[in-house]
Motif scaffolding. Structure first.
Motif, PDB file in Angstrom:
ATOM      1  N   THR A 197      48.344   6.329  78.718  1.00  0.00           N
ATOM      2  CA  THR A 197      47.435   7.387  78.276  1.00  0.00           C
ATOM      3  C   THR A 197      48.094   8.264  77.224  1.00  0.00           C
ATOM      4  N   ILE A 198      47.281   8.758  76.298  1.00  0.00           N
ATOM      5  CA  ILE A 198      47.723   9.726  75.294  1.00  0.00           C
ATOM      6  C   ILE A 198      46.591  10.741  75.112  1.00  0.00           C
ATOM      7  N   ASN A 199      46.935  11.946  74.655  1.00  0.00           N
ATOM      8  CA  ASN A 199      45.929  12.976  74.401  1.00  0.00           C
ATOM      9  C   ASN A 199      45.505  12.962  72.943  1.00  0.00           C
ATOM     10  N   LEU A 200      44.223  13.160  72.732  1.00  0.00           N
ATOM     11  CA  LEU A 200      43.624  13.295  71.406  1.00  0.00           C
ATOM     12  C   LEU A 200      43.048  14.706  71.340  1.00  0.00           C
ATOM     13  N   GLU A 201      43.411  15.452  70.293  1.00  0.00           N
ATOM     14  CA  GLU A 201      42.894  16.812  70.147  1.00  0.00           C
ATOM     15  C   GLU A 201      41.719  16.804  69.174  1.00  0.00           C
ATOM     16  N   VAL A 202      40.596  17.309  69.637  1.00  0.00           N
ATOM     17  CA  VAL A 202      39.427  17.477  68.787  1.00  0.00           C
ATOM     18  C   VAL A 202      39.411  18.946  68.378  1.00  0.00           C
ATOM     19  N   THR A 203      39.441  19.180  67.056  1.00  0.00           N
ATOM     20  CA  THR A 203      39.476  20.550  66.542  1.00  0.00           C
ATOM     21  C   THR A 203      38.073  20.979  66.133  1.00  0.00           C
ATOM     22  N   ALA A 204      37.891  22.279  65.990  1.00  0.00           N
ATOM     23  CA  ALA A 204      36.593  22.831  65.630  1.00  0.00           C
ATOM     24  C   ALA A 204      36.260  22.541  64.174  1.00  0.00           C
ATOM     25  N   ILE A 205      34.995  22.295  63.918  1.00  0.00           N
ATOM     26  CA  ILE A 205      34.506  22.106  62.553  1.00  0.00           C
ATOM     27  C   ILE A 205      34.087  23.485  62.048  1.00  0.00           C
ATOM     28  N   PRO A 206      34.585  23.896  60.878  1.00  0.00           N
ATOM     29  CA  PRO A 206      34.186  25.211  60.376  1.00  0.00           C
ATOM     30  C   PRO A 206      32.675  25.252  60.139  1.00  0.00           C
ATOM     31  N   THR A 207      32.061  26.325  60.590  1.00  0.00           N
ATOM     32  CA  THR A 207      30.621  26.480  60.423  1.00  0.00           C
ATOM     33  C   THR A 207      30.334  27.378  59.237  1.00  0.00           C
ATOM     34  N   PRO A 208      29.170  27.236  58.626  1.00  0.00           N
ATOM     35  CA  PRO A 208      28.833  28.085  57.484  1.00  0.00           C
ATOM     36  C   PRO A 208      28.813  29.563  57.847  1.00  0.00           C
ATOM     37  N   SER A 209      28.530  29.906  59.107  1.00  0.00           N
ATOM     38  CA  SER A 209      28.471  31.307  59.497  1.00  0.00           C
ATOM     39  C   SER A 209      29.857  31.931  59.598  1.00  0.00           C
ATOM     40  N   SER A 210      30.905  31.120  59.607  1.00  0.00           N
ATOM     41  CA  SER A 210      32.251  31.670  59.711  1.00  0.00           C
ATOM     42  C   SER A 210      32.797  32.135  58.361  1.00  0.00           C
ATOM     43  N   LYS A 211      32.053  31.869  57.281  1.00  0.00           N
ATOM     44  CA  LYS A 211      32.484  32.319  55.961  1.00  0.00           C
ATOM     45  C   LYS A 211      32.205  33.817  55.833  1.00  0.00           C
ATOM     46  N   PRO A 212      33.028  34.554  55.083  1.00  0.00           N
ATOM     47  CA  PRO A 212      32.770  35.981  54.913  1.00  0.00           C
ATOM     48  C   PRO A 212      31.478  36.190  54.123  1.00  0.00           C
ATOM     49  N   PRO A 213      30.760  37.273  54.433  1.00  0.00           N
ATOM     50  CA  PRO A 213      29.506  37.508  53.714  1.00  0.00           C
ATOM     51  C   PRO A 213      29.769  37.828  52.245  1.00  0.00           C
ATOM     52  N   LYS A 214      28.801  37.467  51.413  1.00  0.00           N
ATOM     53  CA  LYS A 214      28.923  37.759  49.989  1.00  0.00           C
ATOM     54  C   LYS A 214      28.674  39.245  49.766  1.00  0.00           C
ATOM     55  N   PRO A 215      29.440  39.874  48.877  1.00  0.00           N
ATOM     56  CA  PRO A 215      29.216  41.301  48.627  1.00  0.00           C
ATOM     57  C   PRO A 215      27.879  41.514  47.924  1.00  0.00           C
ATOM     58  N   THR A 216      27.224  42.615  48.267  1.00  0.00           N
ATOM     59  CA  THR A 216      25.955  42.933  47.631  1.00  0.00           C
ATOM     60  C   THR A 216      26.196  43.948  46.525  1.00  0.00           C
ATOM     61  N   VAL A 217      25.511  43.777  45.425  1.00  0.00           N
ATOM     62  CA  VAL A 217      25.630  44.674  44.284  1.00  0.00           C
ATOM     63  C   VAL A 217      24.276  45.328  44.072  1.00  0.00           C
ATOM     64  N   SER A 218      24.298  46.666  44.015  1.00  0.00           N
ATOM     65  CA  SER A 218      23.030  47.357  43.779  1.00  0.00           C
ATOM     66  C   SER A 218      22.704  47.283  42.291  1.00  0.00           C
ATOM     67  N   PRO A 219      21.434  47.087  41.959  1.00  0.00           N
ATOM     68  CA  PRO A 219      21.069  46.970  40.551  1.00  0.00           C
ATOM     69  C   PRO A 219      21.261  48.307  39.814  1.00  0.00           C
ATOM     70  N   VAL A 220      21.657  48.221  38.560  1.00  0.00           N
ATOM     71  CA  VAL A 220      21.866  49.396  37.723  1.00  0.00           C
ATOM     72  C   VAL A 220      20.750  49.432  36.691  1.00  0.00           C
ATOM     73  N   LYS A 221      20.140  50.587  36.563  1.00  0.00           N
ATOM     74  CA  LYS A 221      19.058  50.723  35.587  1.00  0.00           C
ATOM     75  C   LYS A 221      19.660  50.869  34.198  1.00  0.00           C
ATOM     76  N   PRO A 222      19.123  50.171  33.198  1.00  0.00           N
ATOM     77  CA  PRO A 222      19.653  50.301  31.837  1.00  0.00           C
ATOM     78  C   PRO A 222      19.262  51.664  31.243  1.00  0.00           C
ATOM     79  N   VAL A 223      20.095  52.125  30.320  1.00  0.00           N
ATOM     80  CA  VAL A 223      19.839  53.394  29.637  1.00  0.00           C
ATOM     81  C   VAL A 223      18.865  53.116  28.506  1.00  0.00           C
ATOM     82  N   PRO A 224      17.730  53.832  28.474  1.00  0.00           N
ATOM     83  CA  PRO A 224      16.787  53.616  27.387  1.00  0.00           C
ATOM     84  C   PRO A 224      17.402  54.026  26.048  1.00  0.00           C
ATOM     85  N   THR A 225      17.003  53.373  24.974  1.00  0.00           N
ATOM     86  CA  THR A 225      17.516  53.660  23.646  1.00  0.00           C
ATOM     87  C   THR A 225      17.133  55.077  23.244  1.00  0.00           C
TER      88      THR A 225
END
Length: 184
Positions: free
Chosen positions: A125-153
């Protein structure tokens, strides 16, 4: 063929002469100087044996199962984590090693699982290690950017309200200070 030569060696120590015979050996030119004098013998292998490669795998992957056992003595190879074991073929003649590709169940949970082979009546007998598969939810969230209004001419005021979002509270005036001077 090895030949020996004798010589009389005279050593002068503290004013007294000492004489002692010395023996020097010379090799015959006909022998090969590249002939090794010792050979490496590997340690005896524990026979029968079982190995899984890679020993650390993910669910749904294939692994190579190798069993050291005479062909006629190989029995069943099983594990609760393997859903399919292929046909064993001889991969080495001396010592006899049999190998087959096995598939890890795609629904296997992370952990250690025993893989057992039977050689005649002896289980290995020998042991086989099954490791975890990375899930998409384990990725860090993307930073959110608030929209900036352009300055009128033609407008000279600030683009956004003071203190809103990530804007500075005071708009700087003048050139930036870079730390330069007469001694830099």
């Amino acid at each position: 063929m090895i030949k020996y030569r004798s010589a009389l060696v005279v050593v002068v120590a503290c004013g007294a002469a000492l004489a002692a015979p010395a023996v020097a050996s010379a090799q015959d030119v006909s022998t090969s100087p590249t002939t090794p004098t010792t050979s490496f013998t590997p340690p005896p292998m524990q026979y029968p044996f079982i190995a899984v490669s890679p020993a650390k795998s993910k669910a749904g992957e294939d692994v190579l199962v190798s069993v050291g056992c005479p062909v006629a003595d190989l029995g069943e190879v099983k594990s609760m984590v393997l859903d399919h074991v292929g046909k064993f073929e001889v991969t080495s003649e001396d010592p006899v090693i049999l190998g087959a590709v096995a598939h890890i169940d795609a629904k296997a949970r992370p952990g250690f699982y025993a893989v057992t082979a039977t050689c005649k009546t002896k289980p290995v007998t020998i042991n086989l290690e099954v490791t975890a598969i990375p899930t998409p939810s384990s990725k860090p969230p993307k930073p959110t950017v608030s929209p900036v209004k352009p300055v009128p001419t033609g407008h000279s005021g600030p683009a956004a309200r003071v203190g809103s979002g990530r804007q500075v509270s005071k708009i700087p005036v003048g050139a930036p200070q870079t730390g330069g001077g007469p001694f830099s």
